[in-house]
Scaffold this motif. Structure first.
Motif, PDB file in Angstrom:
ATOM      1  N   ALA A  76      88.486  -1.258 -61.590  1.00 32.75           N
ATOM      2  CA  ALA A  76      87.771  -0.837 -60.270  1.00 32.75           C
ATOM      3  C   ALA A  76      86.750   0.282 -60.441  1.00 32.75           C
ATOM      4  N   ALA A  77      86.797   1.123 -61.379  1.00 31.15           N
ATOM      5  CA  ALA A  77      85.853   2.129 -61.716  1.00 31.15           C
ATOM      6  C   ALA A  77      84.751   1.533 -62.411  1.00 31.15           C
ATOM      7  N   ARG A  78      84.951   0.564 -63.281  1.00 30.01           N
ATOM      8  CA  ARG A  78      83.789  -0.014 -63.808  1.00 30.01           C
ATOM      9  C   ARG A  78      83.024  -0.925 -62.924  1.00 30.01           C
ATOM     10  N   VAL A  79      83.798  -1.448 -61.906  1.00 27.01           N
ATOM     11  CA  VAL A  79      82.918  -2.293 -60.795  1.00 27.01           C
ATOM     12  C   VAL A  79      82.150  -1.295 -59.889  1.00 27.01           C
ATOM     13  N   ASP A  80      82.752  -0.045 -59.830  1.00 26.10           N
ATOM     14  CA  ASP A  80      81.929   0.962 -58.925  1.00 26.10           C
ATOM     15  C   ASP A  80      80.729   1.454 -59.888  1.00 26.10           C
ATOM     16  N   GLY A  81      80.575   1.153 -60.873  1.00 28.45           N
ATOM     17  CA  GLY A  81      79.452   1.614 -61.683  1.00 28.45           C
ATOM     18  C   GLY A  81      79.851   3.210 -62.385  1.00 28.45           C
ATOM     19  N   ALA A  82      81.226   3.171 -62.531  1.00 30.58           N
ATOM     20  CA  ALA A  82      81.522   4.474 -63.250  1.00 30.58           C
ATOM     21  C   ALA A  82      81.626   4.261 -64.858  1.00 30.58           C
ATOM     22  N   GLY A  83      80.759   5.244 -65.616  1.00 30.44           N
ATOM     23  CA  GLY A  83      81.034   5.320 -66.784  1.00 30.44           C
ATOM     24  C   GLY A  83      82.147   5.855 -67.500  1.00 30.44           C
ATOM     25  N   PRO A  84      82.267   5.807 -68.982  1.00 29.33           N
ATOM     26  CA  PRO A  84      83.538   6.160 -69.399  1.00 29.33           C
ATOM     27  C   PRO A  84      83.996   7.672 -69.033  1.00 29.33           C
ATOM     28  N   MET A  85      82.908   8.680 -69.204  1.00 28.27           N
ATOM     29  CA  MET A  85      83.040   9.892 -68.891  1.00 28.27           C
ATOM     30  C   MET A  85      83.345  10.265 -67.328  1.00 28.27           C
ATOM     31  N   LYS A  86      82.889   9.333 -66.344  1.00 28.51           N
ATOM     32  CA  LYS A  86      82.986   9.457 -64.893  1.00 28.51           C
ATOM     33  C   LYS A  86      84.534   9.226 -64.602  1.00 28.51           C
ATOM     34  N   PHE A  87      84.853   8.096 -65.057  1.00 33.87           N
ATOM     35  CA  PHE A  87      86.505   7.558 -65.301  1.00 33.87           C
ATOM     36  C   PHE A  87      87.250   8.427 -65.735  1.00 33.87           C
ATOM     37  N   PHE A  88      87.146   9.259 -66.745  1.00 34.29           N
ATOM     38  CA  PHE A  88      87.867  10.399 -67.419  1.00 34.29           C
ATOM     39  C   PHE A  88      87.963  11.573 -66.523  1.00 34.29           C
ATOM     40  N   ARG A  89      86.948  11.905 -65.930  1.00 27.25           N
ATOM     41  CA  ARG A  89      86.695  13.294 -65.123  1.00 27.25           C
ATOM     42  C   ARG A  89      87.452  13.023 -63.545  1.00 27.25           C
ATOM     43  N   ASP A  90      87.014  11.914 -63.093  1.00 29.72           N
ATOM     44  CA  ASP A  90      87.360  11.621 -61.709  1.00 29.72           C
ATOM     45  C   ASP A  90      88.611  11.127 -61.498  1.00 29.72           C
ATOM     46  N   ILE A  91      89.113  10.180 -62.115  1.00 28.76           N
ATOM     47  CA  ILE A  91      90.331   9.505 -62.349  1.00 28.76           C
ATOM     48  C   ILE A  91      91.658  10.062 -63.077  1.00 28.76           C
ATOM     49  N   LEU A  92      91.327  10.123 -64.416  1.00 28.51           N
ATOM     50  CA  LEU A  92      92.311  10.511 -65.490  1.00 28.51           C
ATOM     51  C   LEU A  92      92.647  11.807 -65.336  1.00 28.51           C
ATOM     52  N   LEU A  93      91.694  12.859 -65.308  1.00 28.51           N
ATOM     53  CA  LEU A  93      92.215  14.235 -65.119  1.00 28.51           C
ATOM     54  C   LEU A  93      92.984  14.519 -63.904  1.00 28.51           C
ATOM     55  N   PRO A  94      92.572  14.294 -62.612  1.00 31.24           N
ATOM     56  CA  PRO A  94      93.315  14.523 -61.314  1.00 31.24           C
ATOM     57  C   PRO A  94      94.841  13.787 -61.816  1.00 31.24           C
ATOM     58  N   LEU A  95      95.058  12.647 -62.291  1.00 31.78           N
ATOM     59  CA  LEU A  95      96.145  12.070 -62.484  1.00 31.78           C
ATOM     60  C   LEU A  95      97.176  12.993 -63.672  1.00 31.78           C
ATOM     61  N   SER A  96      96.463  13.597 -64.392  1.00 27.86           N
ATOM     62  CA  SER A  96      97.132  14.227 -65.480  1.00 27.86           C
ATOM     63  C   SER A  96      97.270  15.714 -65.054  1.00 27.86           C
ATOM     64  N   ARG A  97      97.098  16.093 -63.945  1.00 31.30           N
ATOM     65  CA  ARG A  97      97.161  17.505 -63.595  1.00 31.30           C
ATOM     66  C   ARG A  97      98.529  18.057 -63.742  1.00 31.30           C
ATOM     67  N   THR A  98      99.488  17.265 -63.187  1.00 30.57           N
ATOM     68  CA  THR A  98     100.884  17.956 -63.483  1.00 30.57           C
ATOM     69  C   THR A  98     101.244  17.704 -65.136  1.00 30.57           C
ATOM     70  N   ASN A  99     100.828  16.970 -65.966  1.00 31.52           N
ATOM     71  CA  ASN A  99     101.141  17.041 -67.405  1.00 31.52           C
ATOM     72  C   ASN A  99     100.439  18.128 -67.912  1.00 31.52           C
ATOM     73  N   ILE A 100      99.082  18.453 -67.588  1.00 34.01           N
ATOM     74  CA  ILE A 100      98.432  19.559 -68.269  1.00 34.01           C
ATOM     75  C   ILE A 100      98.847  20.902 -67.770  1.00 34.01           C
ATOM     76  N   ALA A 101      99.613  20.842 -66.295  1.00 33.81           N
ATOM     77  CA  ALA A 101     100.241  22.155 -66.029  1.00 33.81           C
ATOM     78  C   ALA A 101     101.415  22.609 -67.126  1.00 33.81           C
ATOM     79  N   ALA A 102     102.256  21.525 -67.171  1.00 29.78           N
ATOM     80  CA  ALA A 102     103.410  21.642 -67.966  1.00 29.78           C
ATOM     81  C   ALA A 102     103.132  22.033 -69.426  1.00 29.78           C
TER      82      ALA A 102
END
Length: 282
Positions: free
Chosen positions: A177-203
């Motif tokens: 979905a991110a690729r279809v919306d034109g998101a590059g690798p870094m945008k996918f990492f910054r806007d999708i993976l980092l928010p999803l990883s918030r609790t893992n990062i905190a722990a």
């Protein structure tokens, strides 16, 4: 079905209370000891009630330190430990999450081999490779520096493994979905993976902060200048003075102050910390 037996509730609460008391009693003794003068411990009886020297002891340790220990005031050592712990925790998380992202989402030759090489380093903690690591740090002129204190400790195979396992659970549809919306690798990492990883990062931040705060062997090897002493090193020097009895009231004041930053980190990040450890569905 949960059985409602009053005697069982009383028993479980009694066991929990006893366990908490056993764990908390040494901490209570340290706090009480830090409020008395030095003579209270020379009488051979450990006081169990607070004394009148709380402000004097803590003010002396923060402002002057213990002259017989050869360590600087606690303010400087606490700042060094805080900087070291934050740098180690942030750098470990940054390196681990980016390396795990590359291993999971980029198709390059030998990426699985690269992951297993990283994972195998779990068997090589800093204590095992301390001599060659010290030689490298010395040759680079990093002794008595914050870089020498932190750089050799910032790689973490454990954090890389945990982030990799989490990224493998993220549905591929998100990436598509991110690729279809034109998101590059870094945008996918910054806007999708980092928010999803918030609790893992905190722990991981809580665990790695405490890991960096409690370091003793490595700082002792790479620092000879008192400007770079950490709080754990300082406490060891205070408790092991030569040709004199340790001033346990001041040592305990230093111990209590050294406990505060990790305790505060755990308290303020407790919700995210617990959620990051037990959450299985994203």
């Amino acid at each position: 079905m949960v059985e409602n037996r009053p005697w069982l509730n009383i028993l479980t609460h009694a066991v929990l209370t006893l366990g908490v008391a056993i764990i908390a009693f040494p901490v209570y003794l340290a706090i009480i000891a830090s409020t008395h003068d030095g003579g209270a411990f020379l009488r051979g009886v450990v006081p169990l009630l607070p004394g009148p020297h709380l402000l004097d002891n803590y003010g002396r340790m923060l402002g002057q330190g213990m002259s017989t220990s050869g360590a600087p005031p606690l303010t400087l050592m606490l700042a060094n430990s805080l900087l070291m712990a934050i740098l180690i925790a942030v750098a470990k998380i940054a390196i681990s999450i980016t390396s795990a992202y590359a291993i999971v989402y980029f198709r390059f030759p030998f990426r699985i081999l690269a992951f297993w090489i990283i994972f195998i380093t779990l068997m090589l903690p800093v204590e095992v490779r301390i001599i060659p690591t010290f030689k490298v740090v010395s040759d680079l002129g990093l002794l008595n520096s914050y870089a020498g204190l932190t750089i050799p400790l910032i790689a973490s195979a454990t954090a890389t493994f945990l982030f990799r396992q989490f990224f493998l659970t993220v549905p591929d549809e998100l990436m598509e979905a991110a690729r279809v919306d034109g998101a590059g690798p870094m945008k996918f990492f910054r806007d999708i993976l980092l928010p999803l990883s918030r609790t893992n990062i905190a722990a991981l931040f809580v665990i790695l902060f405490i890991y960096g705060w409690m370091q003793y062997l490595w700082p002792m090897l790479v620092t000879t200048d008192t400007k770079f002493y950490t709080i754990v090193m300082g406490i060891k020097r205070m408790a092991a003075v030569a040709d004199a009895d340790p001033q346990w009231n001041l040592v305990m004041a230093a111990v209590v102050l050294a406990m505060l930053p990790p305790v505060l980190v755990v308290i303020f990040m407790q919700r995210l910390f617990v959620k990051g450890l037990v959450e299985t569905e994203k």
